[in-house]
Design an enzyme around this catalytic site. Structure first.
Site: not given
Ligand code: XUL
Ligand code: CO
Length: 431
Positions: A99, A102, A230, A269, A294
């Site tokens: 990001h 970061d 996401e 998630h 992810d």
């Molecule tokens: C938050 C998450 C974030 C996204 C990118 O739960 O997963 O880190 O992957 O903003």
């Molecule tokens: Co994520």
């Protein structure tokens, strides 16, 4: 060279018999699976935020990790980048993700934050030259700073919408400049705490317009990467608009974006949404929108987004099965959006977390590849649906067609076993 990882050797493949800590037992980048190198299947990425920017806090306590680059200056941001590339080299990582927040210190205003960002992006670009590490995706942090507390694209204040759009523009520019292969949008604050103060229709429309603007801009500047959304059902917002894959697909359809945007699906998630990871992957694949993953899990007791490194081969095997069945990653990859535990203070903890996760994923990938090659699951699936190969006329005839079909055949359909236990036994032969 910083001395942060001093005495930690480069991690190499040493085979399943090795008892060394700094060794891959299963991740052999050059091993061929179905005509493709393992490294090119998995496309691992280190997440800048959890690995280098996270101080170790939890809701009850602050910083536990002591890092020489923590602080707000450009010099420290450059040191952080130096250490990041040292980790990529130790691990042999092909990708990273970041990001804006970061990698650069926050400025006093947008212009200063942007100057800081652009300077660090150029620094990272120089560091990438001459290494194998590439950018899997960039993204904007539109959730940490208090200006985003009521949302970014879905904020009631159009000034925050504009600020967010301007920020995303700078982040797509940076991703494009660094040759990034995707751009991610995760809507951390795109939701609400209470409906009592929320105009849901307006917020959803604004989120739709925002994403259209992102796609328009991508085409305007010739960015060839994939735009990824996401999904996550809640946390930090009580309710988030990008709840899960099915919800996001409906959203994309509403705003004419279903052929422009794909999914970045996170294991944790999916679980928070009440699904399994493989459900979300299979659904996205069936809709043609599976983009990237992810690969981080949650603790199953806490029921919260604990962002732990993966450690279950059977779980990741079923995930890679869906990915391979879909043809494998194109621009996507396996991002470890994972953080070490707050008691894991040592530099080697950060290295070993990635080593273990990469090995778990490699084992899962090998199992998934073998299951697909042998075809036992797909043969059984095809046999289960075989009746549909000759059912088109019935469908074409609508309800009448079905009525005529049943009357002509005159039989009651006989239930058949779903064979779940047999199929689970097959999976267990591989994992
Ligand atoms: C938050 C998450 C974030 C996204 C990118 O739960 O997963 O880190 O992957 O903003
Ligand atoms: Co994520």
């Amino acid at each position: 060279m910083s001395d942060f990882f001093k005495d930690i050797p480069q991690v190499t493949y040493q085979g399943p018999e090795s008892d060394a800590d700094f060794a891959y037992r299963h991740y052999d980048p050059d091993e061929m699976l179905g005509g493709k190198r393992m490294e090119d299947h998995l496309r691992f990425a280190v997440a800048w935020w959890h690995s280098f920017a996270w101080p170790g806090g939890d809701p009850f306590g602050g910083q536990t990790l002591d890092r020489p680059w923590f602080g707000d200056t450009m010099d420290l941001a450059r040191l952080k980048a130096d250490v990041a590339f040292e980790l990529f080299a130790i691990l042999g990582q092909p990708y990273f993700c970041f990001h804006d927040f970061d990698i650069r210190p926050e400025g006093n205003d947008f212009a200063e934050s942007t100057r800081n960002f652009e300077e660090i992006v150029d620094y990272i670009g120089q560091k990438m030259d001459g290494t194998k590490t590439k950018l899997l995706w960039g993204t904007a942090n539109l959730f940490t700073h208090r200006r985003f507390m009521s949302g970014a694209a879905t904020n009631p204040d159009p000034e925050v919408f504009a600020y967010s759009a301007a920020t995303v523009k700078t982040c797509i520019d940076a991703t494009h400049k660094l040759g990034g292969e995707n751009y991610v949008l995760w809507g951390g604050r795109e939701g609400y705490e209470t409906l009592l103060n929320t105009d849901l229709k307006r917020e959803r429309d604004n989120a739709g317009r925002f994403l259209q603007m992102v796609v328009e801009y991508k085409h305007k500047i010739g960015f060839k990467g994939t735009i990824l959304v996401e999904p996550k059902p809640q946390e930090p917002s009580k309710h988030q608009y990008d709840f899960d894959v099915a919800t996001v697909y409906g959203f994309l359809k509403d705003y004419g974006l279903e052929n422009e945007v794909k999914m970045n699906i996170e294991q944790g998630h999916a679980i928070l949404a009440g699904h399994s990871f493989e459900h979300e992957l299979a659904l996205a694949a069936s809709l043609g929108i599976l983009g990237s993953i992810d690969m981080n899990r949650n603790d199953y007791q806490s029921g919260w987004d604990t962002d732990q490194f993966p450690n279950s081969v059977p779980e990741v095997a079923l995930a890679y099965y869906e990915i391979l069945k879909d043809g494998g990653f194109t621009t996507g990859g396996t991002n470890f959006d994972a953080k070490i535990r707050r008691q894991s203070l040592d530099p080697e903890d950060l290295v070993l977390a990635h080593v273990g996760a990469m090995d778990v994923c490699a084992r899962g990938l090998k199992a998934a590849h073998a299951m697909l090659e042998d075809g036992a699951l797909e043969d059984a699936r095809a046999a289960r649906y075989a009746g549909w190969n000759t059912a088109q006329a019935m469908l074409d005839g609508g309800l009448d067609g079905c009525f005529d079909h049943v009357m002509a055949n005159g039989t009651n359909p006989e239930p058949k076993s779903g064979q779940q236990e047999r199929l689970e036994n097959i999976v267990n032969r591989y994992v």
